[in-house]
Design an enzyme around this catalytic site. Structure first.
Site, PDB file in Angstrom:
ATOM      1  N   HIS A  79     -26.607 -15.383  -1.955  1.00 51.86           N
ATOM      2  CA  HIS A  79     -27.308 -16.309  -1.059  1.00 51.86           C
ATOM      3  C   HIS A  79     -26.365 -16.914  -0.014  1.00 51.86           C
ATOM      4  CE1 HIS A  79     -30.949 -16.995  -3.977  1.00 51.86           C
ATOM      5  NE2 HIS A  79     -30.706 -15.721  -3.742  1.00 51.86           N
ATOM      6  N   GLY A  98     -21.906 -15.798   7.245  1.00 46.16           N
ATOM      7  CA  GLY A  98     -21.781 -14.789   6.199  1.00 46.16           C
ATOM      8  C   GLY A  98     -21.153 -15.339   4.929  1.00 46.16           C
ATOM      9  N   SER A 102     -20.220 -21.395   2.791  1.00 44.67           N
ATOM     10  CA  SER A 102     -20.982 -22.528   3.352  1.00 44.67           C
ATOM     11  C   SER A 102     -21.977 -23.085   2.344  1.00 44.67           C
ATOM     12  CB  SER A 102     -21.711 -22.110   4.632  1.00 44.67           C
ATOM     13  OG  SER A 102     -22.721 -21.162   4.358  1.00 44.67           O
ATOM     14  N   HIS A 207     -30.166  -7.016 -10.183  1.00 42.57           N
ATOM     15  CA  HIS A 207     -31.276  -7.461 -11.025  1.00 42.57           C
ATOM     16  C   HIS A 207     -31.262  -6.814 -12.409  1.00 42.57           C
ATOM     17  CE1 HIS A 207     -33.907  -9.264  -7.560  1.00 42.57           C
ATOM     18  NE2 HIS A 207     -32.795  -9.940  -7.785  1.00 42.57           N
ATOM     19  N   THR A 208     -30.269  -5.980 -12.685  1.00 44.05           N
ATOM     20  CA  THR A 208     -30.091  -5.488 -14.055  1.00 44.05           C
ATOM     21  C   THR A 208     -29.459  -6.557 -14.947  1.00 44.05           C
ATOM     22  OG1 THR A 208     -29.186  -3.747 -15.468  1.00 44.05           O
ATOM     23  CG2 THR A 208     -27.810  -4.423 -13.643  1.00 44.05           C
TER      24      THR A 208
HETATM   25  C1  HEM Z   1     -33.242  -8.512  -1.455  1.00 43.54           C
HETATM   26  C2  HEM Z   1     -34.208  -9.010  -2.154  1.00 43.54           C
HETATM   27  C3  HEM Z   1     -34.066  -9.988  -3.282  1.00 43.54           C
HETATM   28  C4  HEM Z   1     -35.025 -10.872  -3.642  1.00 43.54           C
HETATM   29  C5  HEM Z   1     -36.396 -11.049  -3.001  1.00 43.54           C
HETATM   30  C6  HEM Z   1     -34.521 -11.612  -4.770  1.00 43.54           C
HETATM   31  C7  HEM Z   1     -35.217 -12.629  -5.418  1.00 43.54           C
HETATM   32  C8  HEM Z   1     -34.827 -13.207  -6.619  1.00 43.54           C
HETATM   33  C9  HEM Z   1     -35.569 -14.214  -7.333  1.00 43.54           C
HETATM   34  C10 HEM Z   1     -36.868 -14.877  -6.867  1.00 43.54           C
HETATM   35  C11 HEM Z   1     -34.919 -14.474  -8.485  1.00 43.54           C
HETATM   36  C12 HEM Z   1     -35.310 -15.475  -9.582  1.00 43.54           C
HETATM   37  C13 HEM Z   1     -34.546 -16.747  -9.395  1.00 43.54           C
HETATM   38  C14 HEM Z   1     -34.973 -17.837 -10.374  1.00 43.54           C
HETATM   39  O1  HEM Z   1     -36.142 -17.902 -10.748  1.00 43.54           O
HETATM   40  O2  HEM Z   1     -34.131 -18.636 -10.788  1.00 43.54           O
HETATM   41  C15 HEM Z   1     -33.738 -13.659  -8.491  1.00 43.54           C
HETATM   42  C16 HEM Z   1     -32.783 -13.658  -9.483  1.00 43.54           C
HETATM   43  C17 HEM Z   1     -31.540 -13.120  -9.331  1.00 43.54           C
HETATM   44  N1  HEM Z   1     -31.085 -12.404  -8.224  1.00 43.54           N
HETATM   45 FE1  HEM Z   1     -32.206 -11.696  -6.715  1.00 43.54          FE
HETATM   46  N2  HEM Z   1     -33.279 -11.164  -5.082  1.00 43.54           N
HETATM   47  C18 HEM Z   1     -32.940 -10.191  -4.188  1.00 43.54           C
HETATM   48  C19 HEM Z   1     -31.730  -9.530  -4.129  1.00 43.54           C
HETATM   49  C20 HEM Z   1     -30.621  -9.879  -4.877  1.00 43.54           C
HETATM   50  C21 HEM Z   1     -29.286  -9.425  -4.637  1.00 43.54           C
HETATM   51  C22 HEM Z   1     -28.889  -8.468  -3.528  1.00 43.54           C
HETATM   52  C23 HEM Z   1     -28.487 -10.011  -5.578  1.00 43.54           C
HETATM   53  C24 HEM Z   1     -27.003  -9.907  -5.792  1.00 43.54           C
HETATM   54  C25 HEM Z   1     -26.227  -9.040  -5.168  1.00 43.54           C
HETATM   55  C26 HEM Z   1     -29.350 -10.790  -6.436  1.00 43.54           C
HETATM   56  C27 HEM Z   1     -28.936 -11.466  -7.569  1.00 43.54           C
HETATM   57  C28 HEM Z   1     -29.787 -12.120  -8.439  1.00 43.54           C
HETATM   58  C29 HEM Z   1     -29.368 -12.607  -9.749  1.00 43.54           C
HETATM   59  C30 HEM Z   1     -28.018 -12.420 -10.402  1.00 43.54           C
HETATM   60  C31 HEM Z   1     -30.488 -13.254 -10.295  1.00 43.54           C
HETATM   61  C32 HEM Z   1     -30.592 -13.909 -11.681  1.00 43.54           C
HETATM   62  C33 HEM Z   1     -30.384 -15.403 -11.649  1.00 43.54           C
HETATM   63  C34 HEM Z   1     -30.538 -15.983 -13.062  1.00 43.54           C
HETATM   64  O3  HEM Z   1     -30.714 -15.232 -14.013  1.00 43.54           O
HETATM   65  O4  HEM Z   1     -30.447 -17.207 -13.199  1.00 43.54           O
HETATM   66  N3  HEM Z   1     -30.623 -10.707  -5.975  1.00 43.54           N
HETATM   67  N4  HEM Z   1     -33.714 -12.885  -7.355  1.00 43.54           N
END
Ligand code: HEM
Ligand code: NAG
Length: 370
Positions: A79, A98, A102, A207-208
């Site tokens: 983010h 980037g 920030s 997301h794995t």
């Molecule tokens: C590009 C489209 C993406 C969308 C729309 C998206 C959206 C989300 C959302 C809504 C969550 C749930 C957050 C919560 O409820 O606390 C999530 C979790 C997460 N995302 Fe993504 N994400 C995207 C890409 C990425 C990328 C590129 C990364 C890292 C390189 C990432 C890393 C993570 C991680 C690690 C979690 C788990 C957080 C937790 O377990 O507390 N995401 N994402």
């Protein structure tokens, strides 16, 4: 001996015209490098100080596990970095710095962005460690991310480049992709930041090791993971997002929630859409049975993400400080209780690979580690 050492040094110094720090090659170490006070050899002396930060991160955020701290640091890193828009810059506005930290420096502003609303505690933990060790916010995000992933079996050993400036401006709002976005909107946003469709899929390997907590506040979905193995960096996320959806883990469709294949697992609309979109479906399917490929592609895409807004040649490669991640022993499989007929293919002309089916009855996916 002396002479060849002198020649080697001159050649190195000639290649880098910038005042990038150079290191002596002590006799007996043909690859170059220096010995740090802790006995470890690194290529650049300035990297030695990073070793002492590893136990602080492990003790204060990760507890040596692939847990919520690890996941939140990865999400915070993304983010922060994705706050980068050449389209805004071309329109005469500030496009964001980037991967500049920030999100920590201007957390008062950036934690008001909806996707960041649960990241406050992670940001504060990183701020404390950064200030205590006199390293920049941009550097601590990259470093903490690389160290955190070493706790997740199967994760790649990420690159770590140190030396970013600590100054930044708040990111413009609206640059972080959302789970209710269309595939079009996500691919456009990621494309603006410089990522191809393939690289966007590669980054979604994150997301794995992910779960939801702040998106849907229903108690049944607290820390509901996106795959059945949220503490392992494997290909299960790609397999399970292609399984036919049958159940709402929350009991009904919440915002950006679509049917999941397994009770307890949460499937986001955005992941569902990208798994099936003709621009991304073939890359998605190419990930199913090769967890090592998932890891290596993720490594390359994250290397790009971690220098958004920076010139990598101005940074010091301290990758040799990053420990080797734990090995992963799971093999890719259709979860127990489902069959290969539940797997849906969306890559035209390419049949689905043969998949192993785990034995036993259907199981409820356990919540991700706190
Ligand atoms: C590009 C489209 C993406 C969308 C729309 C998206 C959206 C989300 C959302 C809504 C969550 C749930 C957050 C919560 O409820 O606390 C999530 C979790 C997460 N995302 Fe993504 N994400 C995207 C890409 C990425 C990328 C590129 C990364 C890292 C390189 C990432 C890393 C993570 C991680 C690690 C979690 C788990 C957080 C937790 O377990 O507390 N995401 N994402
Ligand atoms: C980075 O900037 C913050 C203020 O935003 C400051 O508190 C911190 O000490 C600075 N860190 C370094 C290493 O200069």
């Amino acid at each position: 001996m002396r002479f060849s050492a002198f020649v080697a040094l001159s050649v190195v110094a000639g290649v880098f015209a910038s005042p990038a720090p150079q290191e002596e090659s002590p006799a007996g170490r043909p690859g170059g490098g220096v010995r740090c006070p802790n006995g470890r050899t690194v290529r650049n002396r300035q990297c030695c100080s990073w070793f002492a930060i590893i136990p602080q991160l492990q003790a204060e955020i990760f507890n040596n596990q692939c847990n919520k701290g690890t996941r939140r640091v990865l999400q915070t890193f993304f983010h922060d970095a994705i706050g980068f828009s050449p389209a805004l810059t071309n329109a005469g506005q500030f496009g964001g710095g980037g991967a500049d930290g920030s999100i920590i420096a201007h957390s008062v502003i950036e934690t008001t962005f909806v996707p960041n609303r649960a990241l406050g505690p992670t940001i504060e933990a990183l701020r404390a460690i950064s200030i205590r060790n006199s390293v920049s916010f941009g550097d601590i995000l990259n470093f903490a991310n690389a160290v955190g992933l070493t706790n997740c079996p199967g994760a790649p050993r990420l690159e770590f480049l140190a030396g970013k400036s600590n100054s930044s401006q708040p990111s413009p709002p609206g640059l972080i992709p959302g789970p209710g976005n269309t595939a079009d909107a996500i691919l456009n946003r990621m494309g603006d930041a410089g990522f191809s469709h393939d690289e966007t899929v590669d980054l979604l390997s994150a997301h794995t090791i992910a779960a939801q907590e702040a998106l849907n506040l229903n108690a049944a979905a607290t820390r509901a993971p996106f795959d059945s193995t949220p503490a392992v960096f494997d290909s299960q996320f790609f397999i399970e997002t292609l399984l036919r959806g049958t159940v709402f883990t929350t009991g009904g469709p919440g915002f950006a929630e679509v049917l999941s294949p397994l009770p307890g697992e949460f499937r986001m609309q955005s992941d569902f859409a990208l798994a099936r979109d003709p621009r991304t479906s073939c890359r998605w399917q190419s990930m199913l049975t090769n967890s090592a490929l998932v890891a290596s592609r993720f490594r390359a895409a994250v290397a790009k993400l971690s220098v958004l807004g920076f010139n990598r040649n101005t940074l010091i490669d301290c990758s040799d400080v990053i420990p080797t991640p734990r090995a992963q022993i799971n093999s890719p499989r259709i979860p127990a209780g489902l069959t290969t007929a539940d797997l849906e293919g969306f890559c035209p002309g390419t049949p689905l690979p043969n998949m192993v089916v785990a034995p036993g009855p259907l199981q409820t996916v356990a919540v991700a580690a706190p």
